[in-house]
Write a protein that holds these residues in place. Structure first.
Motif, mmCIF file in Angstrom:
data_model
loop_
_atom_site.group_PDB
_atom_site.id
_atom_site.type_symbol
_atom_site.label_atom_id
_atom_site.label_comp_id
_atom_site.label_asym_id
_atom_site.label_seq_id
_atom_site.Cartn_x
_atom_site.Cartn_y
_atom_site.Cartn_z
ATOM 1 N N GLU A 20 26.995 42.597 38.578
ATOM 2 C CA GLU A 20 27.160 44.009 38.244
ATOM 3 C C GLU A 20 28.625 44.340 38.021
ATOM 4 N N ALA A 21 29.501 43.804 38.847
ATOM 5 C CA ALA A 21 30.928 44.059 38.698
ATOM 6 C C ALA A 21 31.450 43.520 37.368
ATOM 7 N N ARG A 22 30.976 42.353 36.976
ATOM 8 C CA ARG A 22 31.402 41.777 35.694
ATOM 9 C C ARG A 22 31.004 42.694 34.544
ATOM 10 N N ARG A 23 29.815 43.284 34.619
ATOM 11 C CA ARG A 23 29.370 44.187 33.554
ATOM 12 C C ARG A 23 30.233 45.445 33.499
ATOM 13 N N LEU A 24 30.684 45.912 34.648
ATOM 14 C CA LEU A 24 31.502 47.121 34.688
ATOM 15 C C LEU A 24 32.794 46.963 33.896
ATOM 16 N N PHE A 25 33.408 45.779 33.967
ATOM 17 C CA PHE A 25 34.725 45.573 33.372
ATOM 18 C C PHE A 25 34.683 44.732 32.092
ATOM 19 N N ALA A 26 33.488 44.363 31.639
ATOM 20 C CA ALA A 26 33.366 43.429 30.510
ATOM 21 C C ALA A 26 34.114 43.905 29.272
ATOM 22 N N GLY A 27 34.080 45.189 28.979
ATOM 23 C CA GLY A 27 34.715 45.693 27.770
ATOM 24 C C GLY A 27 36.227 45.712 27.812
ATOM 25 N N LEU A 28 36.812 45.369 28.958
ATOM 26 C CA LEU A 28 38.270 45.416 29.119
ATOM 27 C C LEU A 28 38.905 44.030 29.119
ATOM 28 N N LEU A 81 37.625 50.389 43.282
ATOM 29 C CA LEU A 81 38.016 50.015 41.920
ATOM 30 C C LEU A 81 39.002 48.862 41.948
ATOM 31 N N MET A 82 40.025 48.952 42.807
ATOM 32 C CA MET A 82 41.037 47.902 42.895
ATOM 33 C C MET A 82 40.421 46.584 43.349
ATOM 34 N N TRP A 83 39.582 46.634 44.374
ATOM 35 C CA TRP A 83 38.994 45.404 44.906
ATOM 36 C C TRP A 83 38.063 44.751 43.889
ATOM 37 N N LEU A 84 37.237 45.554 43.220
ATOM 38 C CA LEU A 84 36.316 45.014 42.212
ATOM 39 C C LEU A 84 37.073 44.454 41.013
ATOM 40 N N ALA A 85 38.121 45.183 40.571
ATOM 41 C CA ALA A 85 38.893 44.715 39.414
ATOM 42 C C ALA A 85 39.624 43.416 39.728
ATOM 43 N N ALA A 86 40.172 43.315 40.930
ATOM 44 C CA ALA A 86 40.876 42.089 41.317
ATOM 45 C C ALA A 86 39.917 40.909 41.363
ATOM 46 N N ARG A 138 39.074 39.967 37.782
ATOM 47 C CA ARG A 138 40.161 39.276 37.091
ATOM 48 C C ARG A 138 40.289 37.836 37.558
ATOM 49 N N ARG A 139 40.058 37.571 38.853
ATOM 50 C CA ARG A 139 40.142 36.194 39.346
ATOM 51 C C ARG A 139 39.053 35.308 38.758
ATOM 52 N N SER A 140 37.970 35.901 38.306
ATOM 53 C CA SER A 140 36.872 35.106 37.739
ATOM 54 C C SER A 140 37.136 34.684 36.304
ATOM 55 N N GLY A 183 42.862 36.803 31.044
ATOM 56 C CA GLY A 183 42.477 38.211 31.087
ATOM 57 C C GLY A 183 43.692 39.095 31.224
ATOM 58 N N PRO A 184 43.482 40.400 31.324
ATOM 59 C CA PRO A 184 44.609 41.341 31.395
ATOM 60 C C PRO A 184 45.385 41.246 32.696
ATOM 61 N N VAL A 185 46.657 41.581 32.618
ATOM 62 C CA VAL A 185 47.497 41.695 33.807
ATOM 63 C C VAL A 185 47.183 43.035 34.471
ATOM 64 N N LEU A 186 46.959 43.016 35.774
ATOM 65 C CA LEU A 186 46.625 44.235 36.510
ATOM 66 C C LEU A 186 47.835 44.741 37.290
ATOM 67 N N THR A 187 48.071 46.045 37.221
ATOM 68 C CA THR A 187 49.123 46.691 38.013
ATOM 69 C C THR A 187 48.512 47.890 38.718
ATOM 70 N N VAL A 188 48.760 48.011 40.000
ATOM 71 C CA VAL A 188 48.239 49.127 40.792
ATOM 72 C C VAL A 188 49.304 50.214 40.874
#
Length: 352
Positions: free
Chosen positions: A13-21, A40-45, A48-50, A54-59
């Motif tokens: 489910e988390a992968r589907r949430l961010f797939a378009g990014l 949001l931060m925990w799911l995005a991190a 991204r590790r998977s 992919g994009p560089v994440l900045t909090v």
């Protein structure tokens, strides 16, 4: 998403949430320290590790300077971001704070600072943690304010602001699922008391949601309504686009001057009312310097304009305007059988 609003979000489910990014160069995560943004931060991190690439994440955390606890919460977000391997920045809203309209002013400051942070790190998107619950509350707030079809569409999953795309990947996710996700992961989060402060409209509406749910108006139903209104709004926007092309074709060489929009009055008058309203809104917001125009005021202007056109199809044909009115820094006139919208002259300063 899962039908169980209280179940943690699974990895698929988390992968589907961010797939378009996935193809974005960099993303800014707006994290305040509350449960939604921490999730949001925990799911995005984790997402991204998977990825191999992919994009560089900045909090980024915005400290509005309104609560003493905000600085401590920002430090806690920084600590958790470091544990997740993510860089973190805290930006502060400095200067005097308004005595009225504080939530709206704080929101404007937050998005301005987030856009600045995104440009600084080369991010194409800012991700916010708006949830299904937030969407339902937004619909109710705009309904009570008498918003039109566009406003009642509530928040879009993607929108643009200051040249940066705002993405809301959690917009269909209930808040309860995010809290369940954090609890399973053993991650703490802050509790902002202003979310329950009934001095503000949104917390008051939030307290009403259980009563509405008991009558069938739960968050899921309200969000479905917003989606349907957004669908209808998109259709009307296409009609308005077609109407603009139709009016340009009717000009037959009588094109508008640079910096002025002009419509043949008789052709404008036969268009549906909602389309006429949107054409006026577009022109006024494009050429006015005090916008955006208030919907109610544009509706009043349209009524006066329709009356003037109906009184005489060639209203103002002799050169003297049959109507001349300013709104939101735009000058709207009816003359020579045409509607003209142009920037209004600057107002004279008192005592100048």
């Amino acid at each position: 998403m899962s039908d169980d609003d209280n179940s943690p979000i699974s990895t698929p489910e988390a992968r589907r949430l961010f797939a378009g990014l996935k193809s974005a160069p960099a993303l800014v995560l707006a994290v305040s320290g509350g449960p939604d943004s921490v999730a949001l931060m925990w799911l995005a991190a984790r997402w991204r590790r998977s990825l191999a690439r992919g994009p560089v994440l900045t909090v980024v955390t915005i400290d509005h300077g309104l609560r003493r606890e905000a600085a401590r919460e920002a430090r806690e977000v920084k600590r958790l971001a470091a544990e997740l391997g993510l860089p973190h920045r805290t930006l502060r809203w400095r200067g005097a704070k308004p005595t009225t309209g504080l939530p709206a002013a704080a929101r404007e400051a937050r998005y301005r600072l987030l856009a600045q942070a995104a440009r600084a790190v080369g991010a194409s998107h800012v991700l916010t943690a708006h949830t299904r619950d937030d969407q339902a509350e937004t619909l109710l707030m705009r309904l009570l304010r008498g918003s039109g079809l566009a406003g009642l569409s509530a928040m879009a999953s993607l929108s643009e602001r200051d040249g940066i795309v705002l993405a809301r990947p959690l917009l269909e996710v209930p808040k309860a699922q995010l809290i369940a996700t954090l609890k399973r992961a053993g991650i703490g989060f802050a509790d902002d008391p202003t979310n329950r402060d009934t001095a503000f409209t949104r917390p008051r509406l939030r307290a009403l949601l259980p009563l509405l749910a008991a009558e069938g108006g739960d968050a899921r139903t309200l969000v479905r309504l917003a989606a349907r209104l957004a669908r209808a709004n998109a259709a009307v926007e296409l009609l308005a686009d077609g109407a603009e092309r139709f009016l340009r074709l009717r000009d037959r060489g009588d094109a508008s001057q640079v910096g002025v929009r002009s419509f043949e009055a008789s052709a404008f008058a036969v268009l549906p009312e909602e389309v006429r309203l949107r054409l006026l809104l577009r022109a006024i917001n494009a050429l006015g310097h005090e916008g955006p125009a208030e919907l109610g005021k544009v509706e009043s202007l349209l009524a006066v304009l329709d009356q003037a056109i109906a009184a005489s199809p060639r209203a103002g044909a002799k050169g003297r305007p049959a109507l001349r009115q300013t709104l939101a820094g735009a000058l709207i006139s009816l003359a020579g059988g045409r509607i003209h919208i142009a920037p209004a002259p600057a107002r004279r300063r008192q005592g100048g």
